[in-house]
Design an enzyme around this catalytic site. Structure first.
Site, PDB file in Angstrom:
ATOM      1  N   GLU A  16       0.844  -1.198   0.000  1.00 30.92           N
ATOM      2  CA  GLU A  16       0.000   0.000   0.000  1.00 30.92           C
ATOM      3  C   GLU A  16       0.873   1.240   0.000  1.00 30.92           C
ATOM      4  O   GLU A  16       1.646   1.465   0.927  1.00 30.92           O
ATOM      5  CB  GLU A  16      -0.914  -0.010   1.228  1.00 30.92           C
ATOM      6  CG  GLU A  16      -1.706   1.246   1.459  1.00 30.92           C
ATOM      7  CD  GLU A  16      -2.535   1.686   0.271  1.00 30.92           C
ATOM      8  OE1 GLU A  16      -2.299   2.812  -0.231  1.00 30.92           O
ATOM      9  OE2 GLU A  16      -3.405   0.924  -0.172  1.00 30.92           O
ATOM     10  N   LYS A  17       0.752   2.073  -1.032  1.00 36.78           N
ATOM     11  CA  LYS A  17       1.635   3.227  -1.231  1.00 36.78           C
ATOM     12  C   LYS A  17       1.382   4.401  -0.293  1.00 36.78           C
ATOM     13  O   LYS A  17       2.166   5.335  -0.262  1.00 36.78           O
ATOM     14  CB  LYS A  17       1.540   3.705  -2.675  1.00 36.78           C
ATOM     15  CG  LYS A  17       0.177   4.236  -3.067  1.00 36.78           C
ATOM     16  CD  LYS A  17       0.119   4.549  -4.541  1.00 36.78           C
ATOM     17  CE  LYS A  17      -1.304   4.807  -4.977  1.00 36.78           C
ATOM     18  NZ  LYS A  17      -1.465   4.613  -6.388  1.00 36.78           N
ATOM     19  N   HIS A  18       0.323   4.386   0.481  1.00 38.02           N
ATOM     20  CA  HIS A  18      -0.003   5.528   1.343  1.00 38.02           C
ATOM     21  C   HIS A  18       0.556   5.432   2.758  1.00 38.02           C
ATOM     22  O   HIS A  18       0.561   6.416   3.480  1.00 38.02           O
ATOM     23  CB  HIS A  18      -1.526   5.696   1.418  1.00 38.02           C
ATOM     24  CG  HIS A  18      -2.133   6.104   0.121  1.00 38.02           C
ATOM     25  ND1 HIS A  18      -2.636   5.200  -0.778  1.00 38.02           N
ATOM     26  CD2 HIS A  18      -2.277   7.315  -0.436  1.00 38.02           C
ATOM     27  CE1 HIS A  18      -3.084   5.838  -1.834  1.00 38.02           C
ATOM     28  NE2 HIS A  18      -2.871   7.133  -1.653  1.00 38.02           N
ATOM     29  N   HIS A  46       4.200   6.806  -4.704  1.00 34.17           N
ATOM     30  CA  HIS A  46       2.955   7.564  -4.605  1.00 34.17           C
ATOM     31  C   HIS A  46       3.012   8.711  -5.605  1.00 34.17           C
ATOM     32  O   HIS A  46       4.049   9.356  -5.746  1.00 34.17           O
ATOM     33  CB  HIS A  46       2.773   8.124  -3.186  1.00 34.17           C
ATOM     34  CG  HIS A  46       1.431   8.734  -2.980  1.00 34.17           C
ATOM     35  ND1 HIS A  46       1.110   9.987  -3.440  1.00 34.17           N
ATOM     36  CD2 HIS A  46       0.307   8.246  -2.393  1.00 34.17           C
ATOM     37  CE1 HIS A  46      -0.141  10.252  -3.134  1.00 34.17           C
ATOM     38  NE2 HIS A  46      -0.648   9.199  -2.493  1.00 34.17           N
ATOM     39  N   HIS A  52      -3.155  14.686  -6.995  1.00 31.99           N
ATOM     40  CA  HIS A  52      -2.998  13.544  -6.082  1.00 31.99           C
ATOM     41  C   HIS A  52      -1.607  13.599  -5.465  1.00 31.99           C
ATOM     42  O   HIS A  52      -0.621  13.391  -6.152  1.00 31.99           O
ATOM     43  CB  HIS A  52      -3.181  12.246  -6.882  1.00 31.99           C
ATOM     44  CG  HIS A  52      -3.227  11.011  -6.038  1.00 31.99           C
ATOM     45  ND1 HIS A  52      -3.210   9.759  -6.591  1.00 31.99           N
ATOM     46  CD2 HIS A  52      -3.293  10.820  -4.689  1.00 31.99           C
ATOM     47  CE1 HIS A  52      -3.264   8.845  -5.642  1.00 31.99           C
ATOM     48  NE2 HIS A  52      -3.313   9.469  -4.475  1.00 31.99           N
ATOM     49  N   CYS A 116      -2.998  11.962   2.470  1.00 31.26           N
ATOM     50  CA  CYS A 116      -3.132  12.007   1.012  1.00 31.26           C
ATOM     51  C   CYS A 116      -4.388  12.823   0.716  1.00 31.26           C
ATOM     52  O   CYS A 116      -5.440  12.575   1.313  1.00 31.26           O
ATOM     53  CB  CYS A 116      -3.264  10.590   0.448  1.00 31.26           C
ATOM     54  SG  CYS A 116      -3.680  10.544  -1.309  1.00 31.26           S
ATOM     55  N   HIS A 119      -6.938  10.064  -0.588  1.00 29.56           N
ATOM     56  CA  HIS A 119      -7.185   8.833   0.166  1.00 29.56           C
ATOM     57  C   HIS A 119      -7.109   8.977   1.680  1.00 29.56           C
ATOM     58  O   HIS A 119      -7.130   7.988   2.398  1.00 29.56           O
ATOM     59  CB  HIS A 119      -6.247   7.730  -0.335  1.00 29.56           C
ATOM     60  CG  HIS A 119      -6.467   7.430  -1.780  1.00 29.56           C
ATOM     61  ND1 HIS A 119      -5.591   7.844  -2.752  1.00 29.56           N
ATOM     62  CD2 HIS A 119      -7.482   6.809  -2.403  1.00 29.56           C
ATOM     63  CE1 HIS A 119      -6.058   7.467  -3.932  1.00 29.56           C
ATOM     64  NE2 HIS A 119      -7.206   6.836  -3.754  1.00 29.56           N
TER      65      HIS A 119
END
Length: 136
Positions: A16-18, A46, A52, A116, A119
């Site tokens: 998960e990139k966040h 990310h 974004h 983010c 997100h």
């Protein structure tokens, strides 16, 4: 009514990139500075565009046995390609990565949160142990 604690997400940062990734030694010496690197997008990059991006990272330390953490850093990322000609027209993009140092007398947990703009809120954590310095 929504509560902030219910909005914070976590996951395996390798998938998960966040998730903020905390890099620090797990065993540190009492009285010596602990070097900490926190980044978002370590394994999966990310995006960093006007539409974004990661807006900020905050870093805390919760000493073992204490009720509340201490904030040891707050970092805002403000360049995501915005320019006078519109979105993604600038050549300036900040990367969501920070380095800091702190000292502690107690073991505990380093906590990091990131935001983010699409997100929401994410968190990561890493436990550290403090060893006493032996007299020579």
């Amino acid at each position: 009514m929504a509560e902030l604690k219910d909005l914070i997400q976590s996951a395996d940062w390798k998938k998960e990139k966040h998730v903020p990734v905390i890099e620090a030694n797990e065993l540190v010496k009492k009285g010596e500075a602990v070097s900490v690197k926190v980044s978002v997008g370590k394994e999966i990059a990310h995006p960093n565009t006007t539409a974004h991006h990661i807006r900020w990272i905050e870093v805390y330390f919760l000493p073992s046995g204490e009720k509340f953490p201490c904030q040891i850093g707050a970092f805002e990322f403000t360049a995501h390609g915005e320019g006078a000609q519109g979105a993604d027209t600038s050549a300036i993009y900040t990367a969501p990565e920070v380095n800091l140092k702190f000292k502690t007398e107690k073991p505990g947990t380093i906590l990091a949160s990131s935001y983010c703009n699409i997100h929401g809120l994410w968190q990561g954590s890493k436990d550290i142990t403090v060893e006493s310095i032996s007299p020579a």
